[in-house]
Design a protein around this motif. Structure first.
Motif, PDB file in Angstrom:
ATOM      1  N   ARG A   1       3.479   1.683  -1.468  1.00  0.00           N
ATOM      2  CA  ARG A   1       4.240   2.183  -2.691  1.00  0.00           C
ATOM      3  C   ARG A   1       3.063   2.799  -3.640  1.00  0.00           C
ATOM      4  NH1 ARG A   1       6.955  -2.942  -1.780  1.00  0.00           N
ATOM      5  NH2 ARG A   1       5.235  -4.018  -2.877  1.00  0.00           N
ATOM      6  N   GLU A   2       1.921   2.757  -3.299  1.00  0.00           N
ATOM      7  CA  GLU A   2       0.824   3.488  -4.178  1.00  0.00           C
ATOM      8  C   GLU A   2       0.510   4.887  -3.741  1.00  0.00           C
ATOM      9  OE1 GLU A   2      -2.480   0.855  -3.607  1.00  0.00           O
ATOM     10  OE2 GLU A   2      -1.342  -0.995  -4.461  1.00  0.00           O
ATOM     11  N   ILE A   3      -0.053   5.559  -4.378  1.00  0.00           N
ATOM     12  CA  ILE A   3      -0.607   7.140  -3.876  1.00  0.00           C
ATOM     13  C   ILE A   3      -1.763   7.101  -3.228  1.00  0.00           C
ATOM     14  CG2 ILE A   3      -0.847   9.334  -5.001  1.00  0.00           C
ATOM     15  CD1 ILE A   3       0.629   8.674  -7.586  1.00  0.00           C
ATOM     16  N   ILE A   4      -1.735   7.285  -2.063  1.00  0.00           N
ATOM     17  CA  ILE A   4      -2.752   6.888  -1.290  1.00  0.00           C
ATOM     18  C   ILE A   4      -2.468   8.140  -0.303  1.00  0.00           C
ATOM     19  CG2 ILE A   4      -3.851   5.490   0.754  1.00  0.00           C
ATOM     20  CD1 ILE A   4      -2.757   2.948  -0.761  1.00  0.00           C
TER      21      ILE A   4
ATOM     22  N   HIS B   1       0.925  -1.243  -0.042  1.00  0.00           N
ATOM     23  CA  HIS B   1       0.074  -0.150  -0.155  1.00  0.00           C
ATOM     24  C   HIS B   1       0.678   1.314  -0.023  1.00  0.00           C
ATOM     25  CE1 HIS B   1      -3.512  -2.465   0.357  1.00  0.00           C
ATOM     26  NE2 HIS B   1      -3.353  -2.625   1.501  1.00  0.00           N
TER      27      HIS B   1
END
Length: 352
Positions: A178-181, A176
């Motif tokens: 590594r994602e754009i959140i 998670h």
């Protein structure tokens, strides 16, 4: 030349506010006539700068107490050192091997003292690290700061890197990250993927301790046994929860942690739980189904659960964002069921 605006000083006089001689500055002239009084309104500036914090902060007391503590500690240390030195000299005077044995034992004691001190300091630093991490995660969730959440969650993963039971959660959370959140969503995902299993185990620890306190205090004939049981279980809860969430406190760390738990209870109103707990228990109809003794046991169990809830909030390295966290009502139903089962078993034995 005499100034015509200069007036002789007036003598002091007393007026009632409803007297006709009293004039308001907004309705009359600024210079009252003879025998009259002028009442002016002073407008306070609400935005006036406050005094520095040091003006209302109590000054620290004298350092005489610290001097006393340092002096006594030094004298005790010197007395112990001289006693050990005298003992080793006496052992050497008897025979050499006894002297060398005394030296080896003294060196072992010193090494143990150094190791114990290092362990205590490490435990205190771990607790401080968890407190700081919880505050940073709370700030990241409040401001929805993704960068701050990323940095804080890296520290959270480092706490559990040697815990095999968190391997799946750490792997999922790393994906998670590594994602754009958004920052708040990242903290909520950490709660769900990494801390959920630990939270479930924490609830079981608190529930089991509350059950033991409830049953033991219900069947115990002496108040001293009740007190010792409650004290033992509360200490056990704090230690186990701290270890579960990565604190692993030593003796000094446990004292610091216990102070935090008591402070949390005081802030949340948990210490004033007598009347409210009694009303909650009676509201569930316990008075009609349980004996007075078992009812007292249930209340003691609920008090233990409250301490466990406070310990979870203090030991957990992340705040509750996605959920509200455990509450007393989460434990009440199972405690009541356990007490009712105990009552039924006693009634069955009595009838047989």
């Amino acid at each position: 030349m005499t100034d015509t605006n200069t007036r002789p000083p007036r003598k002091p006089a007393a007026f009632r506010l409803d007297d006709s001689k009293v004039q308001l500055s907004g309705d009359h002239a600024e210079n009252p006539s003879a025998g009259h009084a002028l009442v002016t309104e002073e407008v306070l500036d609400e935005e006036a700068p406050r005094l520095p914090r040091s003006a209302s902060t109590p000054k620290s007391g004298s350092s005489f107490g610290k001097w006393l503590l340092v002096g006594l500690s030094g004298l005790v240390s010197l007395s112990i050192g001289l006693a050990v030195d005298s003992l080793i000299r006496d052992l050497f005077s008897r025979t050499d091997w006894l002297g060398w044995l005394g030296v080896a034992l003294a060196a072992t004691a010193v090494a143990g003292l150094i190791g114990l001190t290092a362990r205590e300091l490490a435990g205190v630093l771990r607790l401080k690290r968890i407190d700081d991490l919880r505050e940073r995660l709370q700030a990241a969730a409040d401001t929805d700061d993704a960068q701050k959440a990323q940095e804080s969650l890296k520290d959270l993963l480092a706490i559990y890197q040697d815990r095999p039971e968190t391997a799946l959660g750490r792997k999922t959370l790393s994906g998670h990250m590594r994602e754009i959140i958004d920052g708040k969503d990242l903290v909520m995902l950490a709660e769900r993927d990494l801390l959920q299993s630990l939270d479930q185990e924490a609830r079981k620890i608190v529930m089991n301790s509350a059950k033991r306190v409830s049953i033991v205090t219900a069947v115990s004939p002496r108040a001293l046994v009740d007190l010792l049981m409650v004290l033992f279980e509360n200490v056990r809860i704090i230690r186990r929860l701290s270890t579960l969430y990565g604190g692993r406190p030593g003796t000094l760390g446990f004292i610091r942690l216990a102070k935090h738990v008591l402070a949390h209870l005081a802030v949340t109103g948990g210490m004033a739980a007598g009347d409210s707990l009694a009303s909650q228990v009676l509201g569930h109809g316990v008075a009609a189904r349980l004996s007075a003794r078992l009812g007292e046991g249930v209340i003691n169990g609920i008090l233990t659960a409250r301490i466990g809830i406070a310990a979870i909030a203090v030991c957990r390295p992340a705040p509750f964002i996605a959920t509200k966290g455990p509450s007393v009502s989460d434990f009440m139903g199972e405690l009541l069921s356990s007490a009712e089962a105990e009552t039924e078993s006693k009634n069955g034995k009595t009838s047989s």
